[in-house]
Scaffold this active site. Structure first.
Site, PDB file in Angstrom:
ATOM      1  N   CYS A  94     -74.970 -31.884 -22.859  1.00 23.50           N
ATOM      2  CA  CYS A  94     -76.005 -32.757 -22.294  1.00 23.50           C
ATOM      3  C   CYS A  94     -76.233 -33.937 -23.231  1.00 23.50           C
ATOM      4  CB  CYS A  94     -77.270 -31.942 -22.031  1.00 23.50           C
ATOM      5  SG  CYS A  94     -78.449 -32.797 -20.975  1.00 23.50           S
ATOM      6  N   HIS A 218     -75.491 -26.873 -18.920  1.00 28.56           N
ATOM      7  CA  HIS A 218     -75.929 -26.140 -20.111  1.00 28.56           C
ATOM      8  C   HIS A 218     -75.400 -24.712 -20.117  1.00 28.56           C
ATOM      9  CE1 HIS A 218     -79.002 -28.969 -21.709  1.00 28.56           C
ATOM     10  NE2 HIS A 218     -79.057 -29.368 -20.447  1.00 28.56           N
ATOM     11  N   GLU A 220     -75.551 -22.748 -22.532  1.00 29.60           N
ATOM     12  CA  GLU A 220     -76.513 -21.942 -23.299  1.00 29.60           C
ATOM     13  C   GLU A 220     -77.752 -21.639 -22.465  1.00 29.60           C
ATOM     14  OE1 GLU A 220     -76.307 -25.108 -23.375  1.00 29.60           O
ATOM     15  OE2 GLU A 220     -78.347 -25.902 -23.572  1.00 29.60           O
TER      16      GLU A 220
END
Lengths: 257, 989
Positions: A94, A218, A220
């Protein structure tokens, strides 16, 4: 053990979960402030992987990722080049991806050839997207994965290139790592599958070594089954985003440690 | 040398922000216009040509998509509109740009130098200059914080555009004014009014008496002060005694009359709120800390605490919705950040109450509710997203009473290890000689008189000085810095600097050591020329105040340098018993601590309850398909996904139940759930209850229903009933009776009393404590009308309960969407004749009298049943019946899950004989759940203590079918049509 530097400070904000991801992937992690690198209190060369997490570095002022990219380039360029040359890995998620293209470390290092600009809808968006991994990609981080479902959370995620030559290079050299697609896995330009209007639905790219990787979604953000928006409908078994971090740690274990 | 850099998208790239503005201009003002957008940076830094070129090339534009130029970029258009900030208004991007220039060139930015941003819109179309004025004034700019210029094409072609440098240059030489208090009562009042102190005559006389005391005069003499009060002292006192800080209405003495019954209430807060929580706390060992600190603290597990605070930020949002709302969300984060030894913020929530975005009535507010809402939505978006804190949940409630003043609720949830360096993390203290350290932003004239002004009604006289603009970037750096400093044990006490500025932050914390000595000239300023009282009171944002052991100050400063955070030692804590303030070595305020914080007369107020008399209407229910669709598209029911989608609700990785859920992730659930410690299974369920409409009939039940709603929402996703922490936020219209200015003040105060009584009654019964809360007591505004008169508009008495509840195991959570065809649909709870102030009645232009009432015994049994059923995994989906009642709950469940339903009203437990009443009654405490066929027996066994019934089943197809009491099909619609109705209202938002 593989050592991962998690870059923090100046508005980076996905650092905790990015660190958590690398830990789950059996790496040793350290949170390092940008200024600790600049003052040489910490040295980049002591790490195998550098993660530039998502966030709003410098509040996205002067365009997302731009000021942090400049800060790193002005103060840390030699170290970064050495890091890359020695075969180590970098991921930018990002805002981190925005840093990598504006530095530029992606898709190549000479001149900025691509960028991430305002979403076509003109707004920040948080939604989950389907992603198809480009099987021709050199990307080490996405090896062995065919599809992913991950959240995007950005206002400036539309991937565009300087000209047709760059676009061709991305395709020809296998630099496109993943693309937005529909539920069935068909790559499409249509909203909301392609949430921001990126050309060729590009969601993430790598450099020609496959070791430097940037992506808007993302990974994560999906470390646990319960992150999936429809896990209560039985649609998730486990956190699928973890694979990306595992790939990198495994590669580092084999090649760097 | 001053230079402008203009930056524009290349024609071959789409400029999404310009297109967005074009759409908004059309939508708001009906003007068709083509828009080009140019970002302008005015650089007032002494650089040479080579340096200017380097920064232009290196920093200010994206070489792939944009061009940049020191000269005006060529173009053709009809008008140019350029909008920039007024001097002194926070320009965060300008500040970042200046820092980035310094970094790139390796130079230092000198005092007075800076970068200023503005935005240029080049407009083309069939437009006149007045249209551009309209666009500027009514859409793109806010005259309280911004200036603009309009230049026509020929003028621009001939003369170009000049550089404007909105630098603050105060010619003013700082001074301290001495004020004589030995004047008539009338003059005392005038003084209070003139300085907007919001102090009453009784207050002024208390101050007068204090300053007349011989011991006070002598002590002041010894430090070089005369007999007159200084402006620093007067302002500090006014701030400390303000409604915002002392909650004088909640702490006042109230004579309450209800018919024949008379009662004197000695502090609403003490009697009902604190009274309730203290009672509950006796048996809830998970309550860790409440009331005394910036936020309440509760136990998540043996190793972690969580910290909760909900605030409102109403008045500033009325003036500058974007800046006000952003300041609100960023500001509320500082409460848990400054609670105990400090916490890490893991989530935020929002609640917005404005007039209808479609309002077309006789009032002409300075900003239309739609524009106001847009600004508020965007302010919370940027404040939350840029802070890296997920905004996980929110509510929006429209009522035209909020045209006077909007309500902006913002909340923050933090976590902290229960022990830090061997000490309980929720405790703090100060030793004499600890240094007072301010960290974060610099001080300017921001927000002066914000605190005292929230004690007054909103009118045209509020000065621009009121408006602060939050800076999440600066605060994020501060937050990172403080968490590290906390874990290294570098400070002893922490508090936030919010309303009332340093005066409040230091004045409050100085109570730990009983005194302080503040040197105002040590406070870093944004620009010179502030008077000492302004430095003390300024509400410039992003600041925290620490108490630091002098032995640790150097380490703290080093750490601050690493994080690029400014820290300044501005004095020390003492045990002198004095609030002692100096400026350039001279004493400018010297007050007894005990006088500053106490010794003021309490308000004595009258409250009188006369229940309003309404009739029950009858409703034409000939077309139930149509009624259902109309109800689904009502503004208080329809989807507001457009807001939530712009909010990052997943950052930090702990998202478990998202705000919008279901088969397409597009239907709002009952509550959000997060897992703040990623590798543990405990979660926090977060939701709010709010329904001011019921205040039209009785604020007692308004409060009870809001509480019941908040509790049910968190239970519906699987929270633990034994562990629900509440925040109460009262937003009330002026309740101080005045024969002329506020003739119904006694009634409004009676409503407040009743809401508090309900709070006590129900929270003590449910054992759900309010661990923190806040009140905002003047939600009134004076608004112009189309006739040119001014009308006072008061918002409905509104109590929002925010519930944060523990989830023992997040993998047991459920959502409201139906899961499989063939599952059985159950309702839990009886449906009563309770449509007073309901959505249905409102749709038909009625109020009615039968306000929904919470039966506490029934409610508690239902709560227990639902909690157990979810924990044991026998429920597939669970949804409370809220605004709009059963019909809305069922329809939402169906289209969220992608399956139709068939429902038999004859099976719904109720004495009602009209279909519409069963469908739309808003009887609280009810749930609708679905259960798999194999779990029926188990589920029904669990329900033996409550009224419940199997009312239908989930269909294989998408038809939503309801059979009326007589067995006839009264609703037969496709769920996609229903969803479309639900989504249509705000489709273009």
């Amino acid at each position: 053990m593989v050592k991962v530097l998690i870059l923090v400070g100046y508005g980076i904000n996905c650092d905790y979960e990015t660190e958590h991801a690398f830990r789950l992937a059996n790496a040793e992690t350290e949170r390092v402030h940008v200024n600790e690198l600049i003052t040489r209190e910490k040295n980049l060369e002591n790490y195998d992987i550098m993660a530039i997490p998502g966030g709003f570095s410098f509040g996205d002022d002067l365009s997302a990722g731009k000021v942090l990219a400049n800060k790193m380039k002005t103060n840390l360029h030699d170290e970064v080049m050495e890091f890359v040359k020695s075969g180590k890995l970098i991921i930018g998620v990002c805002n981190g991806f925005q840093v990598l293209v504006k530095y530029p470390l992606l898709p190549s290092m000479e001149k900025q050839e691509a960028t991430l600009t305002f979403n076509d809808c003109g707004r920040f968006l948080d939604r989950w997207v389907y992603l198809r991994i480009n099987e021709k990609s050199r990307c080490i981080w996405t090896r062995g994965i065919t599809q992913l479902y991950l959240p995007i959370r950005h206002g400036e995620g539309k991937f565009v290139v300087k000209d047709e030559n760059v676009r061709k290079k991305l395709h020809d050299e296998g630099l496109i790592a993943l693309q937005y697609c529909d539920k069935q896995g068909n790559i499409t330009d249509e909203f909301p599958w392609n949430p921001n209007g990126s050309i060729d639905s590009i969601a993430g790219i790598c450099d020609k070594t496959g070791r430097i990787f940037g992506l808007m979604p993302h990974p994560e953000g999906y470390l646990y089954k319960t992150n999936h928006p429809r896990w209560t409908r039985g649609e998730s078994e486990k956190g699928e985003g973890l694979k990306i971090f595992r790939n990198a740690v495994e590669y580092a274990e084999e090649n760097l440690v | 040398m001053v230079r402008r850099i203009e930056v524009k998208f290349k024609p071959e790239f789409r400029d999404a922000r310009a297109e967005y503005v074009k759409r908004k201009v059309k939508e708001y003002l009906g003007i068709d216009v083509d828009v080009e957008r140019i970002d302008v940076y005015t650089i007032d830094i002494n650089l040479n040509d080579e340096q200017f070129n380097r920064i232009k090339e290196g920093l200010f534009y994206d070489p792939v998509t944009q061009i940049a130029s020191f000269e005006p970029i060529e173009g053709v258009f009809d008008y140019l509109l350029e909008i920039g900030f007024l001097p002194g208004v926070k320009d965060t991007e300008g500040e970042t740009a200046a820092d980035a220039i310094a970094d790139l060139l390796g130079i230092r930015i000198k005092e007075g130098e800076g970068v200023y941003t503005s935005t240029q819109y080049r407009l083309s179309g069939d437009i006149k200059k007045e249209d551009v004025e309209d666009i500027a004034k009514n859409l793109l700019a806010n005259e309280l914080i911004e200036h603009w210029r309009i230049i026509d094409f020929n003028d621009w072609k001939a003369n170009g555009i000049s550089a404007i440098v909105p630098k603050v240059e105060l010619k003013h030489k700082p001074r301290v004014e001495e004020i004589d208090l030995n004047v008539s009562d009338e003059e005392l009042i005038q003084l209070s009014n003139k300085r907007s102190l919001a102090l009453s005559l009784a207050d002024m006389k208390t101050i007068q008496a204090y300053f007349g005391r011989e011991d006070v005069i002598n002590e002041r003499k010894r430090v070089g002060l005369g007999e007159k009060i200084t402006d620093v002292e007067l302002e500090a006192i006014a701030q400390t005694q303000s409604e915002h800080c002392k909650h004088r209405i909640f702490n006042g003495i109230i004579h309450y009359r209800d018919g024949e019954k008379n009662e004197t209430i000695d502090s609403l807060f003490k009697t009902y709120i604190k009274g309730s929580t203290e009672k509950i706390a006796e048996e809830k060992d998970w309550i860790v800390s409440m009331f005394w600190d910036n936020a309440g603290v509760a136990k998540l597990n043996e190793e972690w605490n969580y910290i909760v605070k909900c605030e409102t930020h109403n008045s500033p949002s009325a003036l500058d919705p974007y800046g006000g709302a952003m300041t609100g969300i960023v500001g509320v984060y500082r409460d848990p950040m400054g609670t105990g030894k400090g916490s890490k913020i893991v989530a935020g929530t929002y609640g917005f109450c404005t007039g209808s975005p479609f309002y077309d009535g006789e009032l002409l507010p300075r900003m239309h509710p739609k524009r106001l809402l847009d600004g508020i939505v965007e302010g919370v978006r940027d404040g939350g997203n840029k802070s890296g804190i997920p905004t996980v949940y929110g509510r929006v409630f429209f009522d035209d009473g909020f045209i006077g003043k909007p309500l902006v609720y913002v909340s923050a949830i933090g976590i902290a290890p229960s022990e830090i360096n061997g000490e309980p993390s929720h405790e703090k203290g100060i030793e004499p000689n600890d240094l007072i350290v301010m960290c974060g932003g610099r001080v300017g004239k921001d927000g002066l008189h914000g605190v005292t002004e929230s004690s007054l009604e909103h009118g045209a006289w509020i000065t621009a000085g009121h408006v602060q603009i939050g800076d999440p970037f600066t605060q994020k750096k501060v937050h990172d810095f403080l968490l590290e400093a906390r874990d290294l044990g570098l400070y002893r006490c922490i508090t936030d600097c919010g309303g009332g500025g340093l005066s409040s932050a230091i004045g409050e914390t100085a109570r730990f050591s009983n005194g302080c000595e503040i040197h105002l000239d040590k406070v870093p300023l944004k620009y010179a020329g502030l008077d000492p009282w302004e430095i003390l009171l300024s509400e410039s944002q992003e600041r925290m105040v620490l108490a630091v052991d002098p032995n640790k100050i150097n380490r703290l400063k080093e750490l601050a340098k690493k994080h690029d955070v400014e820290v300044s030692v501005i004095g020390k804590y003492t045990n002198s018993g004095k609030f002692h303030v100096l400026y350039e070595g001279k004493t400018v305020a010297y007050l007894n601590m005990e006088f500053l914080h106490g010794g003021f007369p309490r308000l004595i107020l009258e409250a009188e309850w006369n229940a309003p008399e309404y009739e029950e209407p009858s409703i034409d229910e000939s077309n139930h398909n149509k009624i259902l669709k109309s109800m689904l598209s009502r503004i208080n029911i329809a989807s507001k996904e457009w807001i939530q989608r712009q909010y990052d609700h997943e950052v930090q990785g702990g998202s478990v139940i998202k705000p919008y859920i279901g088969i397409k992730d597009d239907v709002c659930g009952d509550a959000a759930v997060i897992k703040p410690i990623l590798d543990r299974k405990e979660g926090l369920a977060i939701a709010a209850g709010i329904n001011p409409k019921y205040s039209q009939i009785d604020a007692y039940y308004m409060a009870a229903c809001a509480l019941d709603e908040a509790i049910r929402r968190v239970l519906a996703v699987g929270a633990n009933l034994n562990h629900i922490a509440l925040n109460d936020n009262f937003c009330w219209p002026n309740s101080i009776y005045d024969e002329k200015k506020n003739p119904d003040g006694k009634h409004k105060l009676a409503q407040l009393v009743r809401a508090n009584k309900a709070l006590y009654e129900y929270t003590t019964y449910f054992k759900t404590p309010c661990i923190s809360g806040k009140d905002s007591m003047f939600i009134d505004g004076n608004i112009k009308t189309k006739q040119g008169t001014v009308k006072k508009i008061s918002g409905l008495p509104t109590l929002q309960f925010t519930a944060v509840a523990k989830v023992d195991d997040v993998e047991k959570c459920v959502t409201m969407d139906v899961k499989h065809a063939g599952d059985l649909v159950y309702i839990i709870g009886e449906t009563m004749d309770e449509l007073g102030a309901s959505e249905l009645y409102e749709m038909f232009g009625e109020i009615g009298k039968n306000v929904p009432k919470v039966n506490k015994e029934v409610a508690l049994r239902i709560y227990q049943t639902v909690e157990k059923a979810i924990k044991e995994g026998v429920i597939e989906s669970c949804h409370g019946c809220y605004r709009g009642g059963l019909a809305i709950a069922l329809a939402e469940k169906a289209f969220a899950g992608g399956f139709g339903m068939e429902i038999h009203l004859s099976k719904v437990p109720s004495n009602l004989v009209e279909d519409y009443k069963i469908l739309y009654s808003e009887t609280p405490s009810r749930f609708v759940v679905t259960v798999k066929p194999e779990n029926i027996e188990k589920f029904e066994e669990m329900c033996k203590n409550v009224v419940f019934s199997r009312i239908g089943r989930v269909r294989e197809d998408t038809q939503f079918i309801v059979y009326g009491l007589d067995g006839n099909k009264i609703i037969n619609a496709d769920i996609n049509e229903l969803e479309e109705a639900w989504k249509s209202t705000f489709k273009n938002f």
